[in-house]
Design a protein around this motif. Structure first.
Motif, mmCIF file in Angstrom:
data_model
loop_
_atom_site.group_PDB
_atom_site.id
_atom_site.type_symbol
_atom_site.label_atom_id
_atom_site.label_comp_id
_atom_site.label_asym_id
_atom_site.label_seq_id
_atom_site.Cartn_x
_atom_site.Cartn_y
_atom_site.Cartn_z
ATOM 1 N N VAL A 187 0.832 -1.207 0.000
ATOM 2 C CA VAL A 187 0.000 0.000 0.000
ATOM 3 C C VAL A 187 0.867 1.256 0.000
ATOM 4 N N THR A 188 2.107 1.118 -0.464
ATOM 5 C CA THR A 188 2.995 2.277 -0.551
ATOM 6 C C THR A 188 2.367 3.360 -1.421
ATOM 7 N N SER A 189 1.791 2.940 -2.531
ATOM 8 C CA SER A 189 1.059 3.839 -3.409
ATOM 9 C C SER A 189 -0.350 3.298 -3.579
ATOM 10 N N ARG A 190 -1.325 4.187 -3.508
ATOM 11 C CA ARG A 190 -2.715 3.759 -3.629
ATOM 12 C C ARG A 190 -3.218 3.840 -5.070
ATOM 13 N N GLU A 191 -2.297 4.029 -6.024
ATOM 14 C CA GLU A 191 -2.719 4.126 -7.413
ATOM 15 C C GLU A 191 -3.269 2.802 -7.931
ATOM 16 N N ARG A 192 -2.774 1.681 -7.364
ATOM 17 C CA ARG A 192 -3.284 0.370 -7.754
ATOM 18 C C ARG A 192 -3.024 -0.604 -6.611
ATOM 19 N N ASP A 193 -3.784 -1.691 -6.602
ATOM 20 C CA ASP A 193 -3.618 -2.725 -5.588
ATOM 21 C C ASP A 193 -2.536 -3.703 -6.042
ATOM 22 N N ILE A 194 -1.561 -3.961 -5.164
ATOM 23 C CA ILE A 194 -0.486 -4.905 -5.459
ATOM 24 C C ILE A 194 -0.453 -5.947 -4.356
ATOM 25 N N ILE A 195 -0.713 -7.201 -4.699
ATOM 26 C CA ILE A 195 -0.647 -8.298 -3.759
ATOM 27 C C ILE A 195 0.708 -8.976 -3.888
ATOM 28 N N LYS A 196 1.387 -9.185 -2.776
ATOM 29 C CA LYS A 196 2.685 -9.846 -2.777
ATOM 30 C C LYS A 196 2.661 -11.043 -1.840
ATOM 31 N N PHE A 197 3.576 -11.985 -2.095
ATOM 32 C CA PHE A 197 3.694 -13.124 -1.188
ATOM 33 C C PHE A 197 5.145 -13.578 -1.143
ATOM 34 N N SER A 198 5.475 -14.261 -0.068
ATOM 35 C CA SER A 198 6.804 -14.839 0.092
ATOM 36 C C SER A 198 6.636 -16.252 0.617
ATOM 37 N N ARG A 199 7.181 -17.237 -0.111
ATOM 38 C CA ARG A 199 7.131 -18.620 0.356
ATOM 39 C C ARG A 199 8.385 -18.922 1.171
ATOM 40 N N LEU A 200 8.182 -19.372 2.385
ATOM 41 C CA LEU A 200 9.289 -19.577 3.298
ATOM 42 C C LEU A 200 9.616 -21.063 3.451
ATOM 43 N N PRO A 201 10.900 -21.396 3.595
ATOM 44 C CA PRO A 201 11.296 -22.804 3.753
ATOM 45 C C PRO A 201 10.859 -23.371 5.080
#
Length: 201
Positions: A187-201
């Motif tokens: 949500v750094t910029s509200r110009e667009r929605d960005i979904i992120k993920f990180s897969r952890l070992p």
């Protein structure tokens, strides 16, 4: 409004009935039979979500031991759906939104307030404080993920260390964990929605 928790053929949720008392329900989706598991003695605890994992249902309610300090502490209840076996754990803190992965149980000590702390306990042992200022959290087998100060962190059970997994410049909103993945919204910029993920070992 009820927020359902799904696990296999069962769904658990809290709802307010005509008696104006919050109740914890569980529904067997194969038969659509619904059972009242618990009636909350204090409706403030009705805002604390139950959690359902591998046939184990947990929730929090007020500590009703009658001791003077009990009003400020909670009890975590656990029940096995297949057997009905009930156990309790008093961590000595207020409990909000408890979760479990079967070995560890975690909770917040306030309902998402600015100074809320995140705790966990291994099988009813003395609670361990992970961090303060925690907004939301989620659990997996090997770690707890949480949001603090608009950043995403994980705490690993095997070494007791905390790691930041979102970028230093990034503002985030925690969305959850699933299958060893931590998921959040940038949500750094509200110009667009960005979904992120990180897969952890």
């Amino acid at each position: 409004q009820p927020e359902p928790m799904l696990d296999g053929d069962y769904v658990a949720f809290t709802d307010r009935t005509g008696t104006r008392m919050d109740k914890l329900f569980i529904c067997d989706l194969t038969t659509f039979e619904t059972t009242v598991v618990h009636m909350f003695s204090n409706n403030a605890y009705g805002q604390s979500l139950p959690f359902l994992h591998d046939g184990l249902l947990i929730w929090a309610d007020v500590n009703s031991t009658g001791e003077a300090e009990a009003e400020e502490t909670s009890v975590i209840y656990s029940v096995r759906i297949d057997s009905g076996a009930l156990t309790t754990y008093n961590p000595g803190t207020y409990v909000h939104d408890p979760e479990t992965n079967g070995t560890y149980t975690a909770w917040l000590d306030a309902p998402h307030a600015p100074q809320t702390s995140l705790y966990y306990s291994r099988e009813g042992e003395r609670p361990v404080k992970i961090a303060s200022g925690v907004v939301e959290f989620g659990m997996e087998k090997t770690f707890i993920a949480y949001c603090k100060g608009e950043a995403i962190y994980i705490y690993r059970f095997d070494n007791g260390k905390t790691y930041r997994i979102s970028a230093d410049y990034e503002k985030t909103q925690f969305l959850g964990v699933s299958d060893s993945c931590v998921i959040w919204m940038d949500v750094t910029s509200r110009e667009r929605d960005i979904i992120k993920f990180s897969r952890l070992p």
